[in-house]
Each structure stands twice: as structure tokens, then as C-alpha cells.
Scaffold this motif. Structure first.
Motif, PDB file in Angstrom:
ATOM      1  N   HIS A  43     -18.525  61.755  57.317  1.00 44.13           N
ATOM      2  CA  HIS A  43     -18.938  62.319  58.602  1.00 44.13           C
ATOM      3  C   HIS A  43     -17.764  62.950  59.332  1.00 44.13           C
ATOM      4  O   HIS A  43     -17.950  63.867  60.137  1.00 44.13           O
ATOM      5  CB  HIS A  43     -19.568  61.232  59.483  1.00 44.13           C
ATOM      6  CG  HIS A  43     -20.905  60.764  59.021  1.00 44.13           C
ATOM      7  ND1 HIS A  43     -22.030  61.560  59.074  1.00 44.13           N
ATOM      8  CD2 HIS A  43     -21.309  59.573  58.507  1.00 44.13           C
ATOM      9  CE1 HIS A  43     -23.073  60.876  58.623  1.00 44.13           C
ATOM     10  NE2 HIS A  43     -22.659  59.672  58.257  1.00 44.13           N
TER      11      HIS A  43
ATOM     12  N   GLN B 122     -25.903  54.505  56.659  1.00 41.86           N
ATOM     13  CA  GLN B 122     -24.589  55.041  57.029  1.00 41.86           C
ATOM     14  C   GLN B 122     -24.699  56.439  57.633  1.00 41.86           C
ATOM     15  O   GLN B 122     -23.709  57.158  57.751  1.00 41.86           O
ATOM     16  CB  GLN B 122     -23.655  55.056  55.820  1.00 41.86           C
ATOM     17  CG  GLN B 122     -23.289  53.667  55.316  1.00 41.86           C
ATOM     18  CD  GLN B 122     -22.181  53.711  54.292  1.00 41.86           C
ATOM     19  OE1 GLN B 122     -21.080  54.190  54.564  1.00 41.86           O
ATOM     20  NE2 GLN B 122     -22.456  53.209  53.099  1.00 41.86           N
TER      21      GLN B 122
ATOM     22  N   SER C 284     -19.807  56.790  55.121  1.00 38.06           N
ATOM     23  CA  SER C 284     -19.584  57.178  56.519  1.00 38.06           C
ATOM     24  C   SER C 284     -18.264  57.910  56.712  1.00 38.06           C
ATOM     25  O   SER C 284     -18.086  58.634  57.700  1.00 38.06           O
ATOM     26  CB  SER C 284     -19.662  55.954  57.435  1.00 38.06           C
ATOM     27  OG  SER C 284     -18.614  55.045  57.176  1.00 38.06           O
TER      28      SER C 284
ATOM     29  N   VAL D 194     -20.493  51.883  60.787  1.00 37.10           N
ATOM     30  CA  VAL D 194     -21.780  52.342  61.299  1.00 37.10           C
ATOM     31  C   VAL D 194     -22.732  51.170  61.531  1.00 37.10           C
ATOM     32  O   VAL D 194     -22.828  50.238  60.726  1.00 37.10           O
ATOM     33  CB  VAL D 194     -22.411  53.347  60.319  1.00 37.10           C
ATOM     34  CG1 VAL D 194     -23.754  53.850  60.858  1.00 37.10           C
ATOM     35  CG2 VAL D 194     -21.460  54.528  60.094  1.00 37.10           C
TER      36      VAL D 194
END
Length: 337
Positions: free
Chosen positions: A267, A309, A264, A10
Motif C-alpha cells: 500500500h 490486509q 499491506s 492493518v
């Protein structure tokens, strides 16, 4: 076949390559993805080379929870109405004092108020349902009468959630990942309630007794993936689910730090992410302070590491301080305010 996990690398800021993909419809972006396999070295590939369904999960804007949208970081203010919370136990017992604190947090920028009547600190014992209802429902009713700010009930128990929803709560936040009470997920589905689903290892009484993982980031990911699937099967749509890796719940300092550096990864579950690090023990330990109240600065710093993030929701005690830090972080990284 060995499982692949996808962690976007990210970045943020106004200067971005033309091929950058926006992360979850928010303020971060990425051009590269780490592909992780258990027991194998990682590989790094351009975002365009990962499977299209994974890329969609990583980039699709997260649906709002009622009036709370996620194109920018949001703050969940903690309102503990318990005598034994690790940070503020006993300070906000009773509807009048709790309402004042709720008003203060809302005025300081809280987007959600999270009301809890059972401490889940390490070593805490279960609170009877009747006592938990008596602590939380009157407070929620008082807050709902006075404020329009969305309210979540922090509970593992369907009976407590029913009373809270009837009193005006909007969301359910379950630290057990909806594994403690089998009636809670169907209740949330029936009442069309958005939920926060957290990872924890064991019960609060025992969760810090030498917790072990094969790979904490991947193990927590697998758990949350399974719980999201269970919630969907129970009738809770994906767009009404936010995941929480459960920092401090059955984790050592090393486990917490591994999760922080791999936030991250979550996600790719396709849900928004909640991060709760406020005044946690590892923040105090690394920050070299003795008491929870002394760890506000470290808590804010750790929260900003999550925002970097793409974490969408921060669960915090210090709303005003975190709100100020977010404003400055966004201004300093985007070059405008």
C-alpha cells in the motif's frame, strides 16, 4: 543510507480508536506501522510518526478505474481462452462458450473480466502474437457487445493489446510488469488505458527453476516501485496503475507465504493492489488437494486473507463463491449487512 520500508499493521471492524488512519480510503485502518530495514530488526511506531508523504500514500483513496471504484473489494473474473491454462485450459475456447462464461461471471458479481490468450503457468512457452490475437480479440468483441462489465486484456504484447482495445477492452494486465514488450507502456499511455503491473521472476518457461531472493517482500516491492516509476515516465499516471506482487510467478511456497503476510507493505506504493491466488499450486499443496478445481475453498480463504490486509482487487476463477464469502466476511467483521 539504509532504506526504510513501511508496513501498516492493518485492522478492521467498526470499533476503532480515534487516532486510527483509514487505509487507502477503504474498509481497513491502522494505528501502528512496522518500519523495516534490510538486515536490521523492525521497529514499530504510531502511524502519526511516519513521514507525511508515506502516510499520504497509505491513506489516500485510490482513484477508480473507470466505473470500478475501490472503497470495497472488487472481483476480477478470469476468462482463459487458451488450450493449456493450468486450471481451465480448453474449457472456454471460442467466442460462444467464452461469452456464456463471461455472462455467468458477470451475473455472479465480477466487476472486471480478464481475458487471456496465452498461458503463463510454470513451464509455458510463448504464444505467437497472431495466435494470441485470434484467441482474444473475437471473444472481447463478443463480450463487449453483450455486457457493460469492464474488460481487461491479459497480455505481455503491444500488438495483442491493440487488437483487444480496438475490440472493446478497457484495461491492460501485464504479468511481465511491462518489461517484455517495450511498446506496451507507451501504447497504454497514448490510449489512456489503466494498467495492472505484476512482478514475475524470469519467463514462464524458467521462472520456477529455484527462484531466490534476498528478501522476497522487499525485493518485490523494489521491483514494483521501479516499474511504477517507469510507467509514470512513459506517460501512465499513478492513478491508472494497480500493482500485483505476482503470487506463484517465480516464487516458492515460502516466498508466497512471506508475500501473503506482508501484503499491506505494498500500500505504501500509493497504488491499489491486485491479488491473484486462485487455484495456485501453493493453495493446492497446503490445502492437500490434487487438482485445481478442488482448491476453490482454499483459494477463497487465501483471498480473504488479502482482503483483511486491504487488497482492493481479487483475480479469481470462482466468482460466485468468492462473492458470497466476501459478503459474509464484511457482515461478520462490520456487524451489519
Amino acid at each position: 543510507m539504509t532504506r526504510h520500508y513501511y508496513r501498516p499493521l492493518v485492522q478492521y471492524g467498526p470499533i476503532r480508536p480515534s487516532d486510527a488512519a483509514t487505509l487507502a480510503g477503504g474498509w481497513c485502518w491502522f494505528t501502528q506501522v512496522e518500519i523495516i530495514q534490510r538486515g536490521q530488526p523492525s521497529r514499530f511506531v504510531p502511524a502519526a510518526r511516519i513521514p507525511s508523504d508515506v502516510l499520504h500514500k497509505l491513506t489516500a483513496p485510490r482513484a477508480p478505474f473507470g466505473p470500478v471504484s475501490f472503497e470495497q473489494p472488487r472481483l476480477m473474473g478470469i476468462l482463459n481462452v487458451t488450450p493449456d491454462s493450468f486450471s481451465d485450459g480448453g474449457r472456454f475456447n471460442g467466442a460462444a462458450v467464452a461469452l456464456k462464461h463471461a455472462k455467468d461471471m458477470a451475473a455472479s458479481g465480477a466487476d472486471i473480466l480478464d481475458v487471456g490468450g496465452e498461458s503463463t503457468r510454470p513451464g509455458a512457452v510463448e504464444v505467437p502474437r497472431e495466435a494470441e490475437v485470434a484467441r482474444t480479440a473475437p471473444v472481447i468483441a463478443a463480450v463487449r457487445d453483450a455486457l457493460s462489465t469492464p474488460i481487461s486484456i491479459d497480455t505481455r504484447k503491444a500488438e495483442v493489446a491493440i487488437a483487444a482495445l480496438d475490440a472493446g477492452a478497457d484495461f491492460v494486465n501485464d504479468v511481465s510488469g511491462f518489461s517484455f514488450d517495450a511498446h506496451l507502456a507507451p501504447l497504454c499511455a497514448e490510449r489512456e488505458v489503466p494498467v495492472f503491473v505484476m512482478h514475475s521472476k524470469g519467463l514462464p518457461e524458467t521462472m520456477q527453476n529455484a527462484p531466490q531472493y534476498d528478501d522476497v517482500a522487499l525485493d518485490v516491492y523494489d521491483y514494483l516501485e521501479e516499474r511504477v516509476s517507469a510507467l509514470v515516465n512513459a506517460g501512465v499516471p499513478m492513478e491508472r496503475i494497480i500493482v500485483d506482487p505476482g503470487i506463484g510467478f517465480g516464487k516458492t511456497i515460502e516466498h508466497n507465504l512471506k508475500l501473503m503476510t506482508h501484503l499491506s507493505l505494498f500500500h505504501s506504493l500509493g497504488c491499489a493492489i491486485l491479488l491473484g491466488v486462485s487455484r495456485k499450486g501453493f493453495v493446492r499443496k497446503i490445502g492437500a488437494v490434487e487438482t485445481p478445481h478442488e482448491s476453490a475453498h482454499g483459494s477463497v480463504a487465501t483471498a480473504l486473507a488479502g482482503v483483511a490486509q486491504g487488497v482492493q482487487v481479487l483475480r479469481v476463477h470462482d466468482v460466485a463463491e468468492t462473492k458470497q464469502a466476501l459478503r459474509l466476511w464484511r457482515a461478520a467483521t462490520e456487524g451489519e449487512y
